[in-house]
Design a protein around this motif. Structure first.
Motif, PDB file in Angstrom:
ATOM      1  N   PRO A  73       0.818  -1.224   0.000  1.00 48.88           N
ATOM      2  CA  PRO A  73       0.000   0.000   0.000  1.00 48.88           C
ATOM      3  C   PRO A  73       0.847   1.268   0.000  1.00 48.88           C
ATOM      4  O   PRO A  73       0.511   2.246  -0.655  1.00 48.88           O
ATOM      5  N   GLU A  74       1.977   1.240   0.715  1.00 46.79           N
ATOM      6  CA  GLU A  74       2.846   2.423   0.767  1.00 46.79           C
ATOM      7  C   GLU A  74       3.403   2.743  -0.628  1.00 46.79           C
ATOM      8  O   GLU A  74       3.543   3.906  -1.003  1.00 46.79           O
ATOM      9  N   ASP A  75       3.726   1.677  -1.396  1.00 49.92           N
ATOM     10  CA  ASP A  75       4.250   1.880  -2.747  1.00 49.92           C
ATOM     11  C   ASP A  75       3.178   2.472  -3.656  1.00 49.92           C
ATOM     12  O   ASP A  75       3.449   3.354  -4.471  1.00 49.92           O
ATOM     13  N   MET A  76       1.936   1.965  -3.526  1.00 47.42           N
ATOM     14  CA  MET A  76       0.836   2.485  -4.333  1.00 47.42           C
ATOM     15  C   MET A  76       0.601   3.962  -4.025  1.00 47.42           C
ATOM     16  O   MET A  76       0.397   4.775  -4.931  1.00 47.42           O
ATOM     17  N   LEU A  77       0.630   4.313  -2.734  1.00 44.88           N
ATOM     18  CA  LEU A  77       0.419   5.693  -2.315  1.00 44.88           C
ATOM     19  C   LEU A  77       1.524   6.595  -2.860  1.00 44.88           C
ATOM     20  O   LEU A  77       1.259   7.705  -3.325  1.00 44.88           O
ATOM     21  N   ALA A  78       2.761   6.112  -2.848  1.00 49.73           N
ATOM     22  CA  ALA A  78       3.883   6.895  -3.374  1.00 49.73           C
ATOM     23  C   ALA A  78       3.710   7.163  -4.866  1.00 49.73           C
ATOM     24  O   ALA A  78       3.988   8.271  -5.339  1.00 49.73           O
ATOM     25  N   VAL A  79       3.239   6.159  -5.599  1.00 49.00           N
ATOM     26  CA  VAL A  79       3.014   6.342  -7.036  1.00 49.00           C
ATOM     27  C   VAL A  79       1.910   7.370  -7.268  1.00 49.00           C
ATOM     28  O   VAL A  79       2.044   8.258  -8.119  1.00 49.00           O
ATOM     29  N   LEU A  80       0.824   7.269  -6.523  1.00 51.23           N
ATOM     30  CA  LEU A  80      -0.268   8.233  -6.677  1.00 51.23           C
ATOM     31  C   LEU A  80       0.192   9.647  -6.351  1.00 51.23           C
ATOM     32  O   LEU A  80      -0.156  10.601  -7.043  1.00 51.23           O
ATOM     33  N   ARG A  81       0.972   9.788  -5.287  1.00 53.49           N
ATOM     34  CA  ARG A  81       1.477  11.120  -4.932  1.00 53.49           C
ATOM     35  C   ARG A  81       2.377  11.662  -6.039  1.00 53.49           C
ATOM     36  O   ARG A  81       2.344  12.850  -6.344  1.00 53.49           O
ATOM     37  N   ILE A  83       2.208  10.917  -9.247  1.00 45.91           N
ATOM     38  CA  ILE A  83       1.359  11.260 -10.391  1.00 45.91           C
ATOM     39  C   ILE A  83       0.708  12.626 -10.185  1.00 45.91           C
ATOM     40  O   ILE A  83       0.634  13.434 -11.103  1.00 45.91           O
ATOM     41  N   GLY A  84       0.262  12.894  -8.988  1.00 48.68           N
ATOM     42  CA  GLY A  84      -0.470  14.127  -8.726  1.00 48.68           C
ATOM     43  C   GLY A  84       0.354  15.274  -8.202  1.00 48.68           C
ATOM     44  O   GLY A  84      -0.186  16.298  -7.809  1.00 48.68           O
ATOM     45  N   THR A  87      -0.368  18.712  -9.710  1.00 49.16           N
ATOM     46  CA  THR A  87      -1.783  19.016  -9.885  1.00 49.16           C
ATOM     47  C   THR A  87      -2.376  19.367  -8.529  1.00 49.16           C
ATOM     48  O   THR A  87      -1.690  19.360  -7.512  1.00 49.16           O
ATOM     49  N   ASP A  88      -3.662  19.631  -8.514  1.00 51.39           N
ATOM     50  CA  ASP A  88      -4.334  19.882  -7.240  1.00 51.39           C
ATOM     51  C   ASP A  88      -5.050  18.620  -6.737  1.00 51.39           C
ATOM     52  O   ASP A  88      -5.969  18.688  -5.941  1.00 51.39           O
ATOM     53  N   MET A  89      -4.585  17.470  -7.211  1.00 56.41           N
ATOM     54  CA  MET A  89      -5.165  16.199  -6.806  1.00 56.41           C
ATOM     55  C   MET A  89      -4.984  15.985  -5.310  1.00 56.41           C
ATOM     56  O   MET A  89      -3.920  16.265  -4.761  1.00 56.41           O
ATOM     57  N   ARG A  90      -6.019  15.507  -4.667  1.00 55.15           N
ATOM     58  CA  ARG A  90      -5.961  15.200  -3.239  1.00 55.15           C
ATOM     59  C   ARG A  90      -6.148  13.706  -3.047  1.00 55.15           C
ATOM     60  O   ARG A  90      -6.966  13.087  -3.714  1.00 55.15           O
ATOM     61  N   ILE A  91      -5.396  13.156  -2.129  1.00 52.05           N
ATOM     62  CA  ILE A  91      -5.498  11.730  -1.827  1.00 52.05           C
ATOM     63  C   ILE A  91      -6.067  11.607  -0.421  1.00 52.05           C
ATOM     64  O   ILE A  91      -5.519  12.142   0.534  1.00 52.05           O
ATOM     65  N   ARG A  92      -7.181  10.903  -0.330  1.00 50.92           N
ATOM     66  CA  ARG A  92      -7.810  10.694   0.968  1.00 50.92           C
ATOM     67  C   ARG A  92      -7.489   9.287   1.431  1.00 50.92           C
ATOM     68  O   ARG A  92      -7.748   8.312   0.719  1.00 50.92           O
ATOM     69  N   HIS A  93      -6.897   9.172   2.588  1.00 53.82           N
ATOM     70  CA  HIS A  93      -6.525   7.867   3.126  1.00 53.82           C
ATOM     71  C   HIS A  93      -7.712   7.280   3.888  1.00 53.82           C
ATOM     72  O   HIS A  93      -8.271   7.910   4.775  1.00 53.82           O
ATOM     73  N   ILE A  94      -8.097   6.068   3.523  1.00 55.30           N
ATOM     74  CA  ILE A  94      -9.165   5.357   4.221  1.00 55.30           C
ATOM     75  C   ILE A  94      -8.530   4.125   4.855  1.00 55.30           C
ATOM     76  O   ILE A  94      -7.992   3.287   4.142  1.00 55.30           O
ATOM     77  N   PRO A  95      -8.557   4.041   6.169  1.00 57.06           N
ATOM     78  CA  PRO A  95      -7.968   2.866   6.840  1.00 57.06           C
ATOM     79  C   PRO A  95      -8.611   1.573   6.334  1.00 57.06           C
ATOM     80  O   PRO A  95      -9.793   1.514   6.012  1.00 57.06           O
TER      81      PRO A  95
END
Length: 103
Positions: A73-81, A83-84, A87-95
């Motif tokens: 999951p940490e790797d996926m989050l790093a890729v999303l960050r 990518i964005g 931009t003004d993309m926001r990532i919302r973390h859901i446990p």
């Protein structure tokens, strides 16, 4: 033709005829290499498709790649960050415990 080969328009007038010919030959070789790669990829895709027609079919992809396709999951989050980042993309973390299995 000069710009299609990836060169800046302003640099055209500074080239000698010899360098222009060399640059165009290099562009042709680069395009041929791309076309050859596309042909080889299509051939390999067709070969793999033909393997699916036999009774046993294909093995899972990780068998051919020789590695697991899982990502932390940490790797996926790093890729999303990454990518964005511009931009003004926001990532919302859901446990994980809040995520329902049925979607």
């Amino acid at each position: 033709m000069w710009c299609e080969a990836g060169h800046e328009p302003d640099s055209f007038w500074r080239q000698t005829p010899r360098f222009f010919a060399l640059a165009m030959r290099a562009a042709r070789a680069r395009n041929k290499a791309k076309a050859d790669l596309a042909t080889a990829t299509a051939y390999q895709a067709a070969a793999f498709n033909a393997l699916t027609k036999v009774k046993s079919g294909l093995k899972p992809l990780r068998h051919y790649l020789g590695e697991a396709l899982e990502q932390k999951p940490e790797d996926m989050l790093a890729v999303l960050r990454d990518i964005g980042k511009d931009t003004d993309m926001r990532i919302r973390h859901i446990p994980a415990e809040e995520v329902r299995a049925d979607g």
